[in-house]
Design an enzyme around this catalytic site. Structure first.
Site: not given
Length: 607
Positions: A86, A170, A200, A220-222, A258, A349
């Site tokens: 996002t 998705n 995806q 996205s990693a998740h 950071t 979402c």
């Protein structure tokens, strides 16, 4: 009074949860947890610090970036680590639109695929408004397969400032023909900024972005067993770039703040696995396709009237999207959830939506859009999990086949709060009076009241008494009054409306002693999935289509203080609200889950 959501002490769940909603998120892989723990313990320095602790942390970023660059066939500098897709989407859109402020985009368009994740059109609208670009945000049509309609794309490209598409959807898993898209886009607009949502695709389709003319691509990693809150944005060399946030110059000035070193280390390991499949835990595409076929076979056996909402030949091997005639998505989710199988009705979402905008864009029938279920698994899905899901699907099929054809009620309102489909059954005459019938409820009516045993008659629209009820037409629909209790419901085209002045429903947040009558408002098959309980015969049970009949016809002398409960509490609150409207002033919605209620009642029965 606090609300309890945890299972009571001593509660046992039959079977483990099987998570089949991997397109929404995935659990963190044990090896990635270890990677992150190692970083937390040994590489905790700030990567911007000049001392050795900072240098060690910075080295992790460099290694992860190098792995990502190898996977994407690009230079390491083309990858910017972020909090997720996002943020990447918003950064890409800001980068393009910031040059068209103060109305410079008036008369132009911002294009996105009609089945794109909502994050994309919402970000386009947001930055178009905030920057006062003045452009129109327009979808590009898809065909019945969910593929971008190239002719519509060609018509709209000449006036566009930006084009956004997705690699794989998705909800349906449909993947686009990226070569055909690139040929069409670059053939008409060689320099138009092009963003592709690749969330995806990672781990499921080729993502050699450096060999394409795609300008921006978020990840996205998740979605692939990494932690939430970390991802990356690919930026093509020469593409315009404006940081979404600035700060201490991190990410070579591309993204202030950071870096999430531990999360990036996990993402780097994911990239490493994809670069070296023999070292990682992911199955090959062929294995995943075989698993999907096995799941589909079991689903079709459990639900003979299942219809796929996707073309399998152009869909990811890890996604199934389907509808079942006669069942809403809410009913199906409840059935799967009771069996310990976690699925969804679409994008995580877009929760709360009654239908799928993706399937609407594909011009699928309304009942399929409103009843769609997405079952998705990740590339580490095991054979043991597959066999367990198939066994539970077999059990679901058995329970559905044994479900009663019709219940001990006369008035049926299948979707009380969204539809006016309704009918009244009179067993004495074997006659069903159909008040309203929408297509999505035709199968339920035929299943519960087959025409070989029941005569079906359609209400003529004038006031009529039938089976103890009086039906009176109104401009908005009809009023149904039960003559013995004098209670009535006003049914509109979109179901029952909750009055604005309804008093708040009292919630039973702890299971205490009291003169309560527990009323289970779940479906029959949900209860059938549970372990046998001593106290199941201590509760009343009403399925969704019979809620209205219960509230209209049941004597308050028999049920003085009803405590409605379900799987999560939502249905219980809905029914309790309407019970109070109809005069059940002591109605209570129980916030404890059905499993907790049954456990508590069983313990009470043994005392």
């Amino acid at each position: 009074m606090s609300v309890r959501y945890m299972y009571p002490e001593g509660f046992e769940v039959r079977g483990r949860e099987i998570f089949m909603d991997a397109n929404a998120t995935t659990p963190v892989h044990p090896e990635l947890r270890n990677v992150m723990e190692h970083v937390y313990q040994s590489h905790y320095g700030n990567p911007s610090s000049p001392h050795y602790a900072g240098i060690r942390a910075k080295r992790i970023l460099a290694e992860a970036r190098a792995e990502g660059a190898t996977l994407l066939s690009c230079a390491p500098e083309s990858l910017v680590f972020m909090s997720g897709a996002t943020e990447g989407i918003n950064t890409a859109i800001l980068s393009v639109l910031s040059q068209y402020t103060a109305g410079k985009g008036k008369g132009k368009t911002l294009l996105y695929g009609a089945t794109e994740h909502k994050a994309v059109p919402e970000a386009l609208k947001h930055w178009n408004e905030v920057l006062a670009v003045g452009a129109r945000v327009e979808p590009v049509a898809v065909d019945e397969l969910g593929l971008i309609h190239l002719d519509d794309l060609a018509r709209k490209l000449p006036d566009a400032l930006m084009i956004c598409t997705m690699g794989a959807n998705n909800e349906t898993g449909v993947f686009q023909d990226m070569g055909a898209l690139e040929e069409k886009i670059r053939g008409l607009r060689p320099d138009i900024p092009w963003m592709v949502d690749c969330v995806q695709m990672l781990g499921k389709r080729p993502v050699a972005l450096g060999r394409t003319t795609i300008d921006y691509a978020p990840f996205s990693a998740h979605k692939l067993y990494g932690p939430k809150g970390v991802g990356a944005l690919y930026v093509r060399p020469g593409a315009r770039y404006v940081p979404l946030q600035i700060g201490g110059g991190q990410e070579a000035g591309a993204r202030g703040g950071t870096e999430n070193v531990a999360g990036i280390a996990a993402l780097g390991r994911i990239f490493h696995w994809l670069n070296h499949p023999e070292l990682g835990p992911f199955h090959s595409p062929n294995t995943l396709y075989e698993m999907r076929n096995a799941l589909l076979t079991s689903l079709q056996q459990a639900f003979p009237k299942l219809v796929l909402n996707q073309p399998l030949e152009v869909s990811l091997p890890t996604t199934l999207n389907f509808s079942v005639a006669g069942y809403s998505s809410a009913e199906l989710i409840a059935i799967f959830d009771a069996a310990g199988i976690r699925v969804s009705a679409g994008s995580a979402c877009s929760t709360g939506k009654s239908r799928s905008f993706v399937l609407d864009a594909m011009n699928l029938p309304t009942w399929q859009s409103e009843g769609a279920i997405r079952m998705s698994f990740g590339p580490t899905f095991t054979q043991e999990e597959l066999l367990e899901v198939c066994e539970r699907l077999r059990f679901i099929g058995e329970q559905l086949s044994h479900a009663p054809l019709h219940r001990d009620c006369a008035f049926y309102l299948p979707d009380p709060f969204t539809s006016n489909s309704a009918w009244i059954a009179c067993p004495e005459s074997a006659l069903v009076l159909i008040l309203e019938l929408q297509q999505k409820h035709e199968e339920q009516l035929k299943r519960e009241f087959p025409v070989t045993q029941w005569t079906h008659r359609t209400w003529g629209g004038s006031e009529e008494d039938f089976a103890g009820f009086r039906i009176t037409p109104t401009a908005e629909g009809f009023v149904l009054r039960y003559l013995k209790t004098n209670r009535e419901l006003h049914v509109h085209a979109d179901g029952i409306h909750q009055p604005a002045n309804t008093a708040p429903v009292r919630a039973l947040t702890s299971l205490e002693e009291g003169d309560y009558q527990f009323v289970d408002v779940r479906e029959d098959v949900e209860r059938a999935m549970e372990p046998p309980r001593v106290a199941q015969d201590k509760t009343l049970s009403i399925v969704r289509s019979g809620w209205a009949d219960f509230l209209l016809t049941r004597s308050q002398d028999e049920v003085k203080t009803p405590v409605f409960f379900c799987r999560s509490g939502r249905r219980a609150r809905d029914v309790a609200t309407w019970a109070r409207v109809l005069g059940w002033h002591n109605a209570v919605a129980c916030d404890a889950s059905a499993s907790e209620v049954n456990h508590w009642l069983a313990r009470k029965a043994k005392v």
